[in-house]
Design a protein around this motif. Sequence first.
Motif, short mmCIF file in Angstrom:
data_model
loop_
_atom_site.label_atom_id
_atom_site.label_comp_id
_atom_site.label_asym_id
_atom_site.label_seq_id
_atom_site.Cartn_x
_atom_site.Cartn_y
_atom_site.Cartn_z
N GLY A 88 -5.01 102.59 82.93
CA GLY A 88 -6.53 101.81 83.96
C GLY A 88 -7.20 101.16 82.79
N ASP A 89 -6.99 101.37 81.63
CA ASP A 89 -7.92 101.53 80.16
C ASP A 89 -8.71 100.64 79.70
N ASP A 90 -9.78 100.27 79.81
CA ASP A 90 -10.11 99.24 78.50
C ASP A 90 -9.25 98.54 77.67
N PRO A 91 -9.00 97.37 77.64
CA PRO A 91 -7.62 97.05 77.21
C PRO A 91 -7.98 97.33 75.19
N ALA A 92 -8.88 97.62 75.17
CA ALA A 92 -10.27 97.04 73.91
C ALA A 92 -10.35 98.63 73.04
N ALA A 93 -10.82 99.11 74.02
CA ALA A 93 -10.88 100.63 74.13
C ALA A 93 -9.60 101.34 73.36
N VAL A 94 -7.96 101.10 74.09
CA VAL A 94 -7.13 101.02 73.52
C VAL A 94 -6.94 100.69 72.39
N ALA A 95 -6.57 99.60 72.39
CA ALA A 95 -6.66 99.36 70.68
C ALA A 95 -7.37 99.41 70.02
N ALA A 96 -8.50 100.09 69.83
CA ALA A 96 -9.28 100.92 69.14
C ALA A 96 -8.35 102.87 69.15
N ASN A 97 -8.46 102.96 70.10
CA ASN A 97 -8.00 104.50 69.82
C ASN A 97 -6.58 104.05 68.91
#
Length: 249
Positions: free
Chosen positions: A39-48
């Motif tokens: 349920g995380d921000d997709p942009a944050a997941v991609a950056a992580n």
Amino acid sequence: MAEAVRVTALSGIPHGFMTRLGGQSTGLVGGLQCGFGAGDDPAAVAANRREAADAVLPGAPLLGLHQVHSADVVTVTDLWDDDHRPTADALVTDRPGVILGIVTADCAPVLFADRQAGIAGAAHAGWRGAHSGVLEATLEAMERLGARRPRMVAAIGPTIAQASYEVDDAFRDQFGPSAEKCFAPGKPGHWQFDLPAYVAGRLRQAGVGAVEDCALDTYALPEQFYSFRRATHRAEPNYGRQLSLIAVA
């Protein structure tokens, strides 16, 4: 800044068992949250995920999976993006410069390498996957590329430890006599299951040349690792996933 746990068995091979430190995710799954189902921000997941990959092999493509606790293995020949991840629970490759990644949150991440053959693998081994043969299937896929088991090394990353993993009689009954040593008596009708020992035992029985367990308990170290069981016990609505990575240099 991303932090990776590295092991002696894979010295000289690009790899890392990432912690939750660093990253751009916030809130309940704050940190280096690398899973797509949190349920995380997709942009944050991609950056992580990019931050984690760069901690292992800067600029290299990262390949992941849609994990389902299966014994299925993908042999990497071509690249794919995160929106087209194949459904499986392990990857192997002989292709240099490609990072293999799996996510976990108590299950055992296992990284494999045959240095001489230039072959790497990564497996998601929860109890279901390990019990159904994902580890052996990964070894077989590596062998088809030219790896040999006596030369292989396998590293077990941060995983829920026996002291944190209570199971009941019905769970224990699914395992045969060879796994008896992985269960310690608990309260009546319950046992403490040693998942890392079970995984290590299957790897050694399968003929892997060297096995190393990093011996870090995801449940007991909330500042370092995400944990499905800890989140469940806390009645939290979701949980993060850490990423484990390996590449052929």
